[in-house]
Motif scaffolding. Sequence first.
Motif, PDB file in Angstrom:
ATOM      1  N   HIS A  90       1.028  -1.321  -0.193  1.00  0.00           N
ATOM      2  CA  HIS A  90      -0.073   0.150   0.084  1.00  0.00           C
ATOM      3  C   HIS A  90       0.941   1.308  -0.100  1.00  0.00           C
ATOM      4  CE1 HIS A  90      -3.820   2.051   0.785  1.00  0.00           C
ATOM      5  NE2 HIS A  90      -3.211   2.866   1.837  1.00  0.00           N
ATOM      6  N   MET A 143      -4.096  10.399  -1.853  1.00  0.00           N
ATOM      7  CA  MET A 143      -4.831  11.406  -0.795  1.00  0.00           C
ATOM      8  C   MET A 143      -4.338  12.904  -1.250  1.00  0.00           C
ATOM      9  SD  MET A 143      -4.116   9.348   2.744  1.00  0.00           S
ATOM     10  CE  MET A 143      -2.900   8.300   1.840  1.00  0.00           C
ATOM     11  N   HIS A 165      -2.785   4.777  -3.123  1.00  0.00           N
ATOM     12  CA  HIS A 165      -3.792   5.623  -2.302  1.00  0.00           C
ATOM     13  C   HIS A 165      -3.592   6.908  -2.658  1.00  0.00           C
ATOM     14  CE1 HIS A 165      -5.909   6.321   1.787  1.00  0.00           C
ATOM     15  NE2 HIS A 165      -6.568   6.886   0.772  1.00  0.00           N
ATOM     16  N   ASP A 215      -8.577   1.027   5.940  1.00  0.00           N
ATOM     17  CA  ASP A 215      -7.284   1.697   5.915  1.00  0.00           C
ATOM     18  C   ASP A 215      -7.222   2.272   7.299  1.00  0.00           C
ATOM     19  OD1 ASP A 215      -4.829   2.664   5.768  1.00  0.00           O
ATOM     20  OD2 ASP A 215      -5.449   3.787   3.653  1.00  0.00           O
ATOM     21  N   ASP A 232       1.004   5.265   0.170  1.00  0.00           N
ATOM     22  CA  ASP A 232      -0.018   6.304   0.568  1.00  0.00           C
ATOM     23  C   ASP A 232       0.693   7.651   0.014  1.00  0.00           C
ATOM     24  OD1 ASP A 232      -1.810   5.414   2.358  1.00  0.00           O
ATOM     25  OD2 ASP A 232      -0.246   4.789   3.463  1.00  0.00           O
TER      26      ASP A 232
HETATM   27 ZN    ZN Z   1      -3.562   4.565   2.928  1.00  0.00          ZN
END
Ligand code: ZN
Length: 227
Positions: free
Chosen positions: A32, A67, A65, A174, A34
């Motif tokens: 994963h 953001m 992911h 998450d 981020d």
């Molecule tokens: Zn995440």
Amino acid sequence: MALIAPSILSADFASLGAQAAAVARGGARLLHVDVMDGQFVPNLTLGPPVVKSLNAATDLFLDCHLMVQEPDRVIPLFLAAGADGISVHIEAVRHLHRTVQLIRDGGARTGVALNPATSLGHLEDILPEIDFVLLMSVNPGFPGQKFIPQVMEKVRRLAGMVAERRLETVIEVDGGVGAGNAHDLAAAGAGLLVAGSAVFGQSDPEDAARRLTALTAAAGPDPGWIP
Ligand code: ZN
Ligand code: DX5
């Protein structure tokens, strides 16, 4: 069986290749990643060059992911860098359907992420178009936060929505996931469990990945499209 997605946010950034290899030995099939832009969330992390290096260093599925505010600007860069899956925040996107097409047309698995306070109702019309939903179980921005308990029920409700519509949408959870809740989350219907502190925050990430994988081996749906 649900899969563990170790989050490199808690890893040692000076040795990412070795850290990826360690969790792969521990049974992880994905990483994963981020990505934070300092605007959508109050933190800055990494960008496409790191994903490109990871892609060359490991065969693990790279679950990116984003953001970031208005992710359309950077999605092509992550696709070119080798992202295998990309999730965008519903709260950060103006034209979600278009963004989802952009990811899918680029050949990556498509995910939509929801902050803890964002209602599942917002997924109503986009659910059939996506591969996975990422439910945040902390407010995004930082590793090591406490799991928000109401999300367990949200996972159950989303699993119900998915089943009712005869879809195969995978549910990813998450934030604050670890040995204490991983099995219950899988049993509630989560197929992907992100774990940062609970894997890379431990003294032996390989062993931590192996233990978490064993905890969820018998529960939860198997996201078949992850090699
Ligand atoms: Zn995440
Ligand atoms: C938080 C990130 C998470 C984070 C999880 O904004 O999206 O992926 O790395 O870390 P833990 O597992 O420590 O809560």
